[in-house]
Enzyme design. Structure first.
Site, PDB file in Angstrom:
ATOM      1  NE  ARG A 174      37.675  30.593  39.369  1.00 16.42           N
ATOM      2  CZ  ARG A 174      36.714  31.789  39.529  1.00 16.42           C
ATOM      3  NH1 ARG A 174      36.940  32.513  40.812  1.00 16.42           N
ATOM      4  NH2 ARG A 174      36.317  32.394  38.247  1.00 16.42           N
ATOM      5  CE  LYS A 175      43.790  33.229  35.578  1.00 15.33           C
ATOM      6  NZ  LYS A 175      42.952  33.850  36.858  1.00 15.33           N
ATOM      7  CG  LEU A 176      41.613  25.958  31.264  1.00 18.41           C
ATOM      8  CD1 LEU A 176      41.589  27.400  30.938  1.00 18.41           C
ATOM      9  CD2 LEU A 176      41.777  25.362  30.302  1.00 18.41           C
TER      10      LEU A 176
END
Length: 384
Positions: A181-183
């Site tokens: 879900r993170k960059l």
């Protein structure tokens, strides 16, 4: 009509090639790629030391341990955060004490912390919620004044800035997430960063069962040195497979941030002036990487948050409810350190949603999202 996801990692052939190279090397556990990723991440974030871990949660766990926080201590945390923020203090025997957050950023403030201080407060865990940088300087001043440890839960903040510098620099120790879900993703994985050399060294040992000789040292020696275990440790290691992904992803981070900020600006322009809709925006002291783009749905909007989520779903668009309120979860009923009302937290968790935002989202797809959000408002305006 194709479904639009709320988030997609930006992965490609470079990541495939990097992982294949590690497999071919025969060294797939924690080793040289992990060390290279730590060095590169520390340089990018302008910190002295970086210690790769199996997740951000384990990085937070280690951060508390190396800072000396333990049984009988209170740790002030935002309730408006994924439950891992509150869980980490419980792992070391401390008690999470929940503070309310700023309505604009969703982050705790120095004033909010002061309202819930206890005689046993030993540390603060401040979160850059959804990539929105927290206002660190007042928290830093408060912690210095009261001799508290300042831990930054920077899970979402890779690529965000505070006063022109990367997020996470001013805390005593910071924890980062590389969840999909993170960059920047390594599948699962995390990082601890700090300017304290002794804390970094202890974190390296604790993540590896507290061995005084690293696995890399043992496996690179023909005659392995005898290891010793000075305390109870953990298996919180990152693999070289993950680190190889991370190195490629780190090289793409600036492009990811630029793209996400451009898409966020399109959302902000589209929803400006719509009664009952409020977009998250940059604070005056920093810039967000827009890891999550959240929208608050107020009473002036024709439908509530749940109605808007249903509208989006009917149009093939996957959105998500906003950030949870940890103090309302059954796990913390009756034994958390909630000492004051948390009205902003409860309002935000009830009325916000997260819209699709990722590197590959094109303008046509984003226009579909915008049209779906505005459909109810246009219908109501037409019926008046």
């Amino acid at each position: 009509m194709d479904r639009i996801s709320v988030m997609k990692p930006w992965l490609g052939t470079a990541e495939i090639d990097a992982v294949a190279e590690v497999i071919a090397s025969g060294w797939v556990a924690q080793g040289p790629r992990t060390a290279a990723f730590e060095e590169a991440f520390a340089q990018h974030q302008q910190v002295a030391h970086a210690v790769a871990t199996s997740s951000c949660t384990t990085a937070l766990h280690l951060a508390l341990l190396v800072a000396g926080v333990g049984a009988g201590d209170d740790v002030i945390v935002p309730s408006f955060s994924f439950v891992a923020t509150a869980n980490a203090p419980t792992y070391v025997g401390a008690r999470p004490v929940f503070a309310d957050v700023d309505a604009a950023t969703g982050n705790i403030t120095a004033q909010g912390v002061r309202e819930v201080l206890t005689e046993k407060t030993a540390a603060i865990i401040a979160v850059d919620q959804g990539g929105m940088p927290l206002d660190l300087a007042p928290l830093r001043q408060l912690c210095d004044e009261l001799h508290l440890v300042l831990i930054e839960d920077a899970a979402c903040a890779a690529g965000s800035t505070y006063q022109g510098a990367p997020a996470g620099v001013g805390a005593d120790v910071s924890a980062w997430s590389f969840h999909p879900r993170k960059l920047l993703t390594t599948g699962e994985g995390g990082m601890l960063t700090t300017g304290n050399a002794s804390w970094a060294q202890r974190a390296r040992q604790l993540r590896e069962h507290a061995m005084d000789v690293s696995a890399a040292q043992r496996h690179s020696s023909t005659l392995a040195p005898q290891e010793s275990y000075g305390e109870i440790g953990y298996n919180f290691r990152m693999t070289d497979l993950q680190a190889a992904l991370g190195l490629v992803q780190l090289g793409k981070l600036d492009a990811m941030v630029e793209r996400r900020r451009a898409l966020a600006a399109r959302y902000q322009q589209a929803f400006a002036g719509i009664p009952g809709l409020r977009c998250v925006t940059d604070p005056g002291y920093g810039t967000s990487n827009y890891q999550s783009f959240w929208l608050e749905v107020g009473p002036e909007f024709p439908v509530d948050r749940e109605g808007l989520l249903a509208q989006l779903a009917s149009d093939g668009i996957s959105a998500r409810r906003g950030i949870m309120a940890s103090h309302l979860q059954p796990a913390y009923a009756g034994h958390s350190g909630t000492t004051t009302a948390l009205p902003v937290t409860e309002r935000l968790t009830a009325n916000t949603l997260i819209l699709p935002l990722y590197h590959q989202l094109d303008e046509q797809q984003q226009d579909r999202v915008i049209a779906s959000v505005l459909a109810q408002a246009l219908a109501a305006a037409g019926g008046e």
